[in-house]
Structures are given as C-alpha cells and as structure tokens.
Scaffold this active site. Structure first.
Site, PDB file in Angstrom:
ATOM      1  N   LYS A 297       0.854  -1.186   0.000  1.00  0.00           N
ATOM      2  CA  LYS A 297       0.000   0.000   0.000  1.00  0.00           C
ATOM      3  C   LYS A 297       0.894   1.242   0.000  1.00  0.00           C
ATOM      4  O   LYS A 297       1.824   1.353   0.792  1.00  0.00           O
ATOM      5  CB  LYS A 297      -0.905  -0.006   1.231  1.00  0.00           C
ATOM      6  CG  LYS A 297      -2.132   0.883   1.091  1.00  0.00           C
ATOM      7  CD  LYS A 297      -3.164   0.588   2.165  1.00  0.00           C
ATOM      8  CE  LYS A 297      -4.448   1.351   1.899  1.00  0.00           C
ATOM      9  NZ  LYS A 297      -5.472   1.098   2.912  1.00  0.00           N
TER      10      LYS A 297
ATOM     11  N   GLU B  15     -20.200  -4.004   9.420  1.00  0.00           N
ATOM     12  CA  GLU B  15     -21.103  -3.198  10.239  1.00  0.00           C
ATOM     13  C   GLU B  15     -22.225  -4.027  10.851  1.00  0.00           C
ATOM     14  O   GLU B  15     -22.661  -3.755  11.981  1.00  0.00           O
ATOM     15  CB  GLU B  15     -21.690  -2.064   9.391  1.00  0.00           C
ATOM     16  CG  GLU B  15     -20.711  -0.953   9.056  1.00  0.00           C
ATOM     17  CD  GLU B  15     -19.801  -1.281   7.883  1.00  0.00           C
ATOM     18  OE1 GLU B  15     -18.897  -0.475   7.593  1.00  0.00           O
ATOM     19  OE2 GLU B  15     -19.998  -2.357   7.251  1.00  0.00           O
TER      20      GLU B  15
ATOM     21  N   ARG C 198     -25.749  -0.067   6.162  1.00  0.00           N
ATOM     22  CA  ARG C 198     -25.513  -1.486   5.915  1.00  0.00           C
ATOM     23  C   ARG C 198     -26.040  -2.358   7.051  1.00  0.00           C
ATOM     24  O   ARG C 198     -26.218  -3.566   6.886  1.00  0.00           O
ATOM     25  CB  ARG C 198     -24.013  -1.725   5.729  1.00  0.00           C
ATOM     26  CG  ARG C 198     -23.409  -0.940   4.581  1.00  0.00           C
ATOM     27  CD  ARG C 198     -21.894  -0.850   4.694  1.00  0.00           C
ATOM     28  NE  ARG C 198     -21.252  -2.126   4.508  1.00  0.00           N
ATOM     29  CZ  ARG C 198     -20.820  -2.589   3.337  1.00  0.00           C
ATOM     30  NH1 ARG C 198     -20.980  -1.858   2.245  1.00  0.00           N
ATOM     31  NH2 ARG C 198     -20.237  -3.761   3.236  1.00  0.00           N
TER      32      ARG C 198
END
Length: 665
Positions: A285, A371, A399
């Site tokens: 990353k 979530e 969600r």
C-alpha cells in the site's frame, strides 16, 4: 531522455495492448507521479491507488473493456483506472466541485461498471454479471478487484458461497496489502498471512508454474490448473484452512502485485477457466511514495499535502473536529462508567476512537469491515449488561439497518449509535454523504435521536444517551466544530426539549440573539441561548416574530445567520435549536405555529426526515400555518466542498434567508 510521457498517448485501455511490458512498467511510474501530483492538491485515496497501479494496467492490457468488465470494490484503488480510460485530462479535477468523482461512476464513463463506494459489494455485482452472461450466452470476461479488508465483509462471503456453488466463470483479483483503513483484524486476515508465509504453499506454487510452462497448449494447461492447484493446495495447506478451495473456488498461490509480467501471464491463464478463480496478489500500500508507505492509514484518505514531506498543507482548523470532540467525550464517559464499550468497523482513526483504544484496550472492539457484526455484537454486549457505543459513519450505518431495527430497537437495548459524517461530507460524493440517517433512525420505534448543533452539544448528547439508556442515535457532521467550549462536566438534556437560540422580537422590537447562559457552555451562535428560554415561552410582550426556523443539528448556525440577514430586511425570525429529532419538542412546534411561517432546516433527505416529523405534529395539532421544509430533495448530491454544495441546495445562510423571504410573500 524522453520528451513525452507514455501516459499522454493512452486514451483508452485498448492503447495498452500496443505497449511492451517495459513500456507498462514505465507507464506505472508515470501514473504514480500523476496520482501524487494531483492528490497533493485535491487530496484523495492515495495509498490504495498507488498500490494497485500494476494490477490495473495488467488487467486492462489483457481484457477488452468495456465489453469485458473490470469491477472495483469501494473504488479506493481506481485512480490508475481513471487515468487510462479517457479521463487523463480531467484528472486534475478529481473529487472537486463539477469535476470527476473519486470513485467509479457509470454516468461518468462506460468503463465504470457500478458506483462503487461501500466495501464488499464487488463480488455480488460480479456474480450477477456472470449469471447474466450465462443466461445470454455471451462471452465477456468478468474480473472483480477486491482488497483483503473488503473480503472480510459478510456480503463478500455470501457472494463467494454462491459463485462456488454455481461454478460461475469469473476472476477475483484479491489485492492483499495487509492493510485496510485501520489494520486488518480477524481470522481471515490471519489465514491470508499464513498463505503468504507458508513455504509449502510457495513450493506448490512453483511446481504448478513449472507444469503450466511445460504444457504444450494453453487449453491443456488450464485443464490441469484447477485439478493440480486443488490437489496440491489441499495436500499442503489444509492445516492452514484453505477456505476458498473449500468453497469451490480455485485459488492461485500469492504472486507479486507489482510484477507486470507475472500479473499478465497469470490473468491470461485464469481467464480461460470455466470456473471461479481467485488470484491472490500481494502488494504494498502506497507503493512508489515514501510518506504513503510509512503511514498508509493517514494516506488512505488524505487532504492536500506537500509532496516532499507528505505533511498536510491544509489550513489548520481553528477548532477541534466533531470526531475529535466525540472521541475525547467518550474517554471521559468511560472513565466514569466501566460498562462503556466502544465498537468500530475498521475505522478506529476515522471515528475518533484511537484515544479510547489506547486508554481502554480491553473495552475497544474493531470487528473489521462488518457493520452488521458491529451492531449485532453491540446487542449482545447490551444484553450482557454493558453499554456499547457503535461509532460509525452515517453512510456505512445503512448497511446494518436491519440489525438496528431487530437486534437493538425491538428489545429496547442500551446501545448508542454515534453517527459520524452525518450530512454532506464534501469531496467523497454521493456514496459517502450521510443524507439518510435522520429518516432511517426517526422511523424506528423505541429509537431516540439527537442532533447536536456544536461540540458542547455533542458532549451533552453523548452524556444524555449513556445516562438515560435505551436505543439512541446521535448524528454529527464531518469537519471542524464552531469553537464552542466543551465543559468538563457535560449537561444532561431534558428529553424532547428544544432551546431558543435567537429570539425574533424582543421587548424593544429589535431582533436579538438570546445569548445568556448557554445550555451547554458554548459561546457560538448555535450554542448561545438561555436553556430556560426553551419551548413554550413566547416572546417578550406577547409579540410574535414573522417566522420561526426550527433547525436540526449544525444547521442552527446558518439558520441564525439567515435570521440576521432577514432582520436587515425588516423580517423578524426566531431560531430554535431543536436538539431532539425524536421525540420532537411539541411545545416548540406549537409556539412556532403562532408565527406566520414555520421553517424547518436539516442537512438530510427531506423524505421521511425531521421536517416531515414537524409537519406531522402540526397536522395532529390542526395548526393553520404556512410551512417550508428545507433539506435535500429527491436527489443524490455529487462531490465538492461542503460550502459549495450547501449553497447549491439552498442550505447556507443566503439560501435559507431567500426561502423564508419567498415563503412570506
């Protein structure tokens, strides 16, 4: 030395097919330089996009888009995709007002398959496309690019299960960078770590590569790949839980995600398989930019920065952010109450919970990008006698709406939902604006909803929710507060009581702002006001202003400013900080109905929102008064600086004043 860039000659993915692998490596560096140069001005999702450059170039050089589909999960990795799909010249407008989106957007380009903005949905989209292809009898290729953190989401597992069951031919490129927004957690992440480091796995990978290279025909090689891979991996890696193979998905050994040759070769092979295949690609990353490699969490989503140092160049805010205020307030509450537990879904830093995690590591829970798990777990914690606070962005709370309704609100459990980034969030655009929480929390029975107007009110709202118990939602915006003083001992609010922050008609006939004894210790226009001058109290001498603005959340600030503008035009307006979205202050509404015009202002969708709640109360009262409901109409809002978006929506001071004046005519 080259006088021109390869990137300048790339106007569509088909142009990549004429490039050599060395050209593609040079192009990858040029793309990184362009991403860094642009995002240093606009901000954006830097680390993820830098890490995925070679993956995107390899995919587009092998696929025939837009016939073939490259599907992004979330879209944080998509900047290279935008640069090679005809948006190079517009890239400087990334995430800007009237510019190009920071995420894939089908209306922007035929190469963007779906409006990705929330994690873990790409595999479901891919299964639908693959099923549609099978039903139509067509031959387009389906490739989904998903990050390791997004793969931990429940929706991704559901899609993996279905594609394995149906044996849908598609390719999953798993971008495994060992990092999500906050560091990855969970058993799947440990499993991927084992896959990366197991020497037997790497040995099996090498043996399979030799078999593939020695095969005389690609067809025979691919016929053997599934069988050999499955048998070899089962033999060597079952002790490390080869979950993908167990689901019926062929899984390659980890390959270098920055090696163009290996990526192209592997993708070309697996695209020929008549089965679902997962390409396990390991990347870094922030690859190619030192500051992003050093601090990938900050560079996940960053504002403007200095390229040389990576340090922020954005003006320092005059006041702490609402997120910081919430984090500090929660630490104070936890110090007083050992039952307080904080839960996040891979957003420890984004939701302001780092101080809590440092102070109370045993009471801090990060469930990853899940979530539904966060809210379901919160219900169990509440049943177990704890006081969980679920800190989540408003848009991501959507969600877990079912868990909010059934697991928390139905049994009236003691769970607090701290909804950060409520309202408009600026440059992240429509997938991230928190437009809907006022509607979806207000509609749930047993739920109480608070919309604090400044930092002091936020601390008081959290204290009130934890003190009173039961399902609570507290919504607050992104960005800096107004500079209100947060008292060391927060005030508990009286349930369903608003407060007047500006009286429209004092005894001398001039418009003033009630500014004595702020109910929460604040000194801003939104905080100002005597708490005793709350609902039910009429103006001095019995006179009524021309209109009353009932403001929700931080809309109290522009509402007061609008009232000041109107006063200059001879129109007197009272402003009420409603505080409570549910239950509403019925007395405050009744008092407002004594004026010529009742105006509601909210930074959320009008349909089902707080303003409609006020209209319901007025209807029940049989009030005969003109009304004006201000908020976001039936539309999605694109990206741009929040002040510009609010102006377009008529929700800044000028817009509110204009609406009030027009409604009084």
């Amino acid at each position: 030395m080259r006088n021109s860039r390869i990137l300048d000659a790339v106007n569509a993915p088909s142009d990549l097919k004429a490039l050599t692998e060395e050209d593609l490596r040079i192009l990858a560096q040029e793309i990184r330089e362009q991403i860094i140069a642009t995002t240093s001005v606009t901000g954006g999702h830097v680390a993820s996009s830098l890490g995925a450059v070679e993956i995107i170039l390899a995919a587009h050089s092998v696929l025939n888009a837009p016939k073939d589909k490259l599907i992004f999960d979330v879209g944080h990795q998509a900047y290279a995709h935008k640069l090679v799909t005809g948006r190079r010249d517009a890239f400087s407008t990334l995430r800007s007002y009237h510019g190009i989106s920071g995420f894939p957007r089908p209306s922007e380009s035929p190469y963007d398959v779906h409006p990705s903005g929330h994690a873990s949905d790409s595999l479901s989209v891919a299964t639908g496309l693959a099923k549609a292809r099978r039903l139509k009898g067509t031959d387009e290729k389906i490739v989904a690019l998903i990050g390791d953190a997004a793969l931990s989401g429940g929706m991704a597992f559901e899609a993996l299960n279905y594609m394995g069951q149906e044996q849908l031919p598609l390719v999953i490129i798993l971008n495994d960078n060992e990092m999500s927004i906050s560091r990855n957690v969970g058993a799947l992440m440990k499993h991927l770590g084992n896959m990366r480091t197991t020497t037997q796995y790497r040995g099996a990978r090498d043996a399979l590569q030799e078999r593939l290279e020695s095969s005389g025909a690609a067809g025979r090689a691919m016929a053997q790949l599934g069988k050999n891979m499955k048998e070899s991996m089962k033999q060597f890696v079952i002790p490390h839980s080869m979950i993908f193979e167990q689901l019926g998905i062929v899984c390659t050994a980890p390959i270098d995600g920055h090696d163009i040759h290996e990526l192209r070769e592997t993708l070309s092979l697996v695209l020929e398989m008549d089965a679902p295949v997962l390409m396990h690609v390991v990347t870094k990353k922030g690859a190619g930019y030192g500051p992003a490699r050093k601090d990938p969490e900050r560079f996940h989503g960053v504002g403007p920065y200095d390229i040389a140092t990576g340090l922020s160049t954005a003006p320092k805010a005059a006041a702490p952010t609402y997120t910081e205020t919430f984090g500090a307030a929660l630490v104070r509450e936890a110090a007083e109450n050992p039952d307080v537990v904080a839960i996040t879904a891979a957003m420890e830093g984004g939701t302001g919970l780092k101080p809590f995690a440092a102070a109370y590591p045993d009471r801090f829970i990060d469930v990853g990008i899940a979530e539904e798990q966060a809210v379901g777990m919160a219900s169990g914690l509440a049943i177990g006698g704890k006081k969980p606070v679920v800190a989540v962005y408003s848009t991501f709370m959507q969600r877990a709406f079912d868990q909010m309704v059934v697991n928390v609100a139905l049994p009236k459990l003691d769970v607090v939902f701290a909804l950060d980034r409520a309202g408009l969030v600026g440059n992240d655009g429509p997938t991230h604006h928190g437009m809907f929480d006022l509607a979806y929390t207000r509609m749930v029975p047993n739920m109480r909803v608070l919309a604090p107007s400044d930092e002091a009110e936020l601390a008081g709202a959290l204290h009130t929710a934890l003190l009173l118990g039961g399902p609570f939602a507290i919504r607050y915006p992104r960005g800096a507060g107004v500079g209100a003083h947060v008292p060391k001992v927060p005030q508990a609010f009286e349930v369903g009581r608003a407060r007047v922050v500006r009286e429209g008609v004092p005894a001398d006939g001039g418009a003033v702002c009630a500014n004595e004894g702020s109910s929460a210790g604040g000194s801003s226009a939104a905080s100002a006001g005597n708490n005793s001058a709350a609902s039910g109290g009429s103006s001095a001498g019995g006179a009524q202003p021309d209109a009353a603005i009932l403001a929700f959340g931080h809309m109290a600030v522009p509402a007061v400013e609008a009232a000041d503008l109107l006063a200059e035009r001879g129109i007197n307006v009272r402003v009420v900080d409603m505080r409570w979205v549910k239950p509403l202050d019925r007395e405050a509404v009744a008092e407002a109905a004594r004026t010529r015009l009742v105006v509601t202002v909210e930074e959320g969708i009008v349909a089902g929102g707080a303003g409609e709640g006020v209209l319901e109360v007025l209807s029940e009262m049989g009030a005969d008064v003109r009304t004006c409901v201000l908020g976001i109409r039936d539309q999605y809002v694109l990206q741009g600086k929040t002040d510009l978006l609010l102006h377009d929506l008529g929700l800044d001071a000028e817009g509110i004043a204009a609406s009030v004046q027009a409604a009084l005519v």
